[in-house]
Design a protein around this motif. Structure first.
Motif, PDB file in Angstrom:
ATOM      1  N   ALA A 111       0.964  -1.263   0.021  1.00  0.00           N
ATOM      2  CA  ALA A 111      -0.013   0.063   0.209  1.00  0.00           C
ATOM      3  C   ALA A 111       0.878   1.203   0.139  1.00  0.00           C
ATOM      4  O   ALA A 111       0.674   2.075  -0.628  1.00  0.00           O
ATOM      5  CB  ALA A 111      -1.072   0.008   1.187  1.00  0.00           C
ATOM      6  N   LEU A 112       1.958   1.211   0.674  1.00  0.00           N
ATOM      7  CA  LEU A 112       2.905   2.280   0.787  1.00  0.00           C
ATOM      8  C   LEU A 112       3.456   2.600  -0.524  1.00  0.00           C
ATOM      9  O   LEU A 112       3.518   3.689  -1.225  1.00  0.00           O
ATOM     10  CB  LEU A 112       3.948   2.199   1.944  1.00  0.00           C
ATOM     11  N   VAL A 113       3.870   1.471  -0.993  1.00  0.00           N
ATOM     12  CA  VAL A 113       4.469   1.461  -2.406  1.00  0.00           C
ATOM     13  C   VAL A 113       3.790   2.102  -3.406  1.00  0.00           C
ATOM     14  O   VAL A 113       3.778   3.048  -4.180  1.00  0.00           O
ATOM     15  CB  VAL A 113       5.261   0.297  -2.823  1.00  0.00           C
ATOM     16  N   ALA A 114       2.216   1.464  -3.400  1.00  0.00           N
ATOM     17  CA  ALA A 114       1.253   2.096  -4.487  1.00  0.00           C
ATOM     18  C   ALA A 114       0.995   3.701  -4.110  1.00  0.00           C
ATOM     19  O   ALA A 114       0.823   4.089  -4.968  1.00  0.00           O
ATOM     20  CB  ALA A 114      -0.087   1.120  -4.236  1.00  0.00           C
ATOM     21  N   GLY A 115       1.124   4.025  -2.954  1.00  0.00           N
ATOM     22  CA  GLY A 115       0.987   5.467  -2.761  1.00  0.00           C
ATOM     23  C   GLY A 115       1.971   6.299  -3.137  1.00  0.00           C
ATOM     24  O   GLY A 115       1.775   7.528  -4.078  1.00  0.00           O
ATOM     25  N   TRP A 116       3.355   5.938  -3.201  1.00  0.00           N
ATOM     26  CA  TRP A 116       4.547   6.523  -3.647  1.00  0.00           C
ATOM     27  C   TRP A 116       4.231   6.598  -5.176  1.00  0.00           C
ATOM     28  O   TRP A 116       4.284   7.603  -5.745  1.00  0.00           O
ATOM     29  CB  TRP A 116       5.664   6.022  -3.440  1.00  0.00           C
ATOM     30  N   ILE A 117       3.939   5.252  -5.755  1.00  0.00           N
ATOM     31  CA  ILE A 117       3.704   5.428  -7.296  1.00  0.00           C
ATOM     32  C   ILE A 117       2.695   6.248  -7.871  1.00  0.00           C
ATOM     33  O   ILE A 117       2.955   7.228  -8.740  1.00  0.00           O
ATOM     34  CB  ILE A 117       3.457   4.039  -7.618  1.00  0.00           C
ATOM     35  N   TYR A 118       1.498   6.429  -6.995  1.00  0.00           N
ATOM     36  CA  TYR A 118       0.324   7.146  -7.352  1.00  0.00           C
ATOM     37  C   TYR A 118       0.688   8.652  -7.233  1.00  0.00           C
ATOM     38  O   TYR A 118       0.615   9.532  -8.233  1.00  0.00           O
ATOM     39  CB  TYR A 118      -0.752   7.160  -6.266  1.00  0.00           C
ATOM     40  N   ARG A 119       1.653   9.017  -6.319  1.00  0.00           N
ATOM     41  CA  ARG A 119       1.786  10.523  -6.112  1.00  0.00           C
ATOM     42  C   ARG A 119       2.994  10.870  -7.253  1.00  0.00           C
ATOM     43  O   ARG A 119       3.006  12.177  -7.519  1.00  0.00           O
ATOM     44  CB  ARG A 119       2.472  10.847  -4.659  1.00  0.00           C
TER      45      ARG A 119
END
Lengths: 197, 209
Positions: A111-119
């Motif tokens: 989830a953290l990785v997905a958040g970074w990717i999204y931003r």
């Protein structure tokens, strides 16, 4: 995708608990008071998402929403998923209490990785949100399947075998979550951009 | 114009995904469906029957069933069939630990008490090898209150009881395998809102000082 009690070796469970507690603590310190209502709503969504069965031809799958939680909450995603998992374990009997740390890492880190990717990926326009949300949604569950294989490898299972089965099994979920995440973040980006991190 | 193109693109992407999902869903649907597994075991007619299901009633196909005795020694192992069932001849009475491994970290344990096995033993294949004089002795020892019952009557009684109790036992298994109820779902949401509410309150107090 929750790991049950008695699957992992005790030392792995304990190490995962320690690591999950450390990451939860770090992320909690970064959480702002104004964010908390949003965290509550997203955590509730994650908590009940596992009950949403999507009929898909002759079969049905259920959601995890790891990527969506990451995209919407940023660093608050990890404590959010941990809390959701604790309640899923205690109330629904999913996973197991000794495996909570491992489950929390397995779903929280993606989830953290997905958040970074999204931003990192999202642009200013609607299409940019859409594409970034799609990537984040797909990546969350994909990474979780890889983490699952890594964790099960510690108890002697073959990494590639588990990873292949887990990825194959979750491909429908990955596709649906990519779409859901893309639509939710692009919709929010349009009508209420202040809700996005 | 651009919006129209995008709309079309989304439809194509959506359609493609559902197609891929449909094709691949066939392969690993049980694994994707599950967050937990249930195993239920009972003794009937000298055999131990097990039924393994995911929440909502989908059977565990090809799950690994391991049977251990009270000392932790593995007695046997097998695979569940298309309906999630696996049966094996009842071993001599001991507390059995039946473990189901459904793959990808899914596992559950069912303990079968020695008493349950003890009642079924006269029907078991092990007792068929014994001498004819033994069943009466066994019934004498077990049924202290009713020594008048002959072994034939006992056998008949057990057979009838097994048959009558089977639907009940199935229903019990189905009850155990139900998914979460509304009470648990809304209780969980309430916990989440409550805990974060308390956290927000604590944080706002800290800020106020």
């Amino acid at each position: 995708m929750h790991i049950s009690d008695g699957v992992l070796r005790p030392e792995v469970s304990v190490a995962a608990y320690v690591a999950a507690a450390a990451v939860t603590g770090l992320c909690m310190r970064r959480m702002r008071t104004e964010e908390m209502p949003k965290v509550a709503v997203v955590t509730s969504a994650f908590f009940v998402a596992s009950l949403v069965h999507i009929p898909l031809g002759p079969t049905s799958v259920h959601l995890l929403l790891i990527g969506l939680v990451g995209a919407l909450l940023g660093s608050a995603a990890f404590p959010s998923i941990t809390l959701g998992l604790i309640l899923q374990t205690l109330l629904f009997g999913y996973g197991g209490i000794t495996a909570l740390g491992a489950n929390s890492l397995m779903m929280g880190l993606p989830a953290l990785v997905a958040g970074w990717i999204y931003r990192g990926l999202r642009g200013r326009d609607w299409g940019g949100h859409m594409a970034a949300g799609f990537m984040a949604g797909a990546l969350g569950t994909t990474l979780a399947a890889v983490f699952l294989a890594l964790l099960l490898m510690t108890s002697g299972e073959d990494f590639y075998g588990v990873a292949r089965v887990a990825l194959l099994a979750h491909l429908p979920v990955i596709g649906i979550e990519a779409l859901i995440t893309a639509f939710v973040v692009s919709f929010l980006g349009k009508v209420k951009p202040e809700l996005l991190p | 114009m651009e919006d129209g193109c995008r709309g079309l693109l989304h439809k194509v992407v959506l359609g493609g995904f559902f197609l891929v999902a449909f094709l691949l869903g066939q392969g690993g649907r049980d694994a994707a469906y599950a967050h937990r597994v249930n195993l239920f075991a009972w003794v009937e007619g000298g055999k131990v029957h097990t039924e393994s299901r995911f929440p909502g009633g989908r059977p565990v196909k090809g799950g690994r069933v391991l049977v251990y005795n009270a000392a932790g020694v593995k007695l046997l192992e097998g695979k569940t069939d298309e309906e999630g069932r696996f049966s094996f001849p009842a071993p001599p009475p001991t507390d059995l630990k039946i473990v189901l491994e459904a793959g990808m970290g899914h596992r559950t344990v069912w303990t079968l008490k020695a008493q349950e096995l003890g009642e079924a033993a006269p029907h078991g294949p092990s007792s068929q090898q014994t001498t004819p004089s033994e069943p009466p002795a066994a019934s004498h020892r077990e049924a202290g209150g009713a020594p008048a019952l002959g072994p034939e009557f006992r056998g008949l009684l057990e057979e009838v009881l097994d048959r009558k109790l089977e639907p009940l036992q199935r229903e019990l298994a189905a009850l155990r395998q139900q998914g979460p109820t509304f009470r648990e779902i809304f209780g969980g949401i309430g916990y989440i809102l409550g805990l974060l509410g308390v956290a927000a309150w604590a944080a706002s107090r800290k800020k106020g000082r």
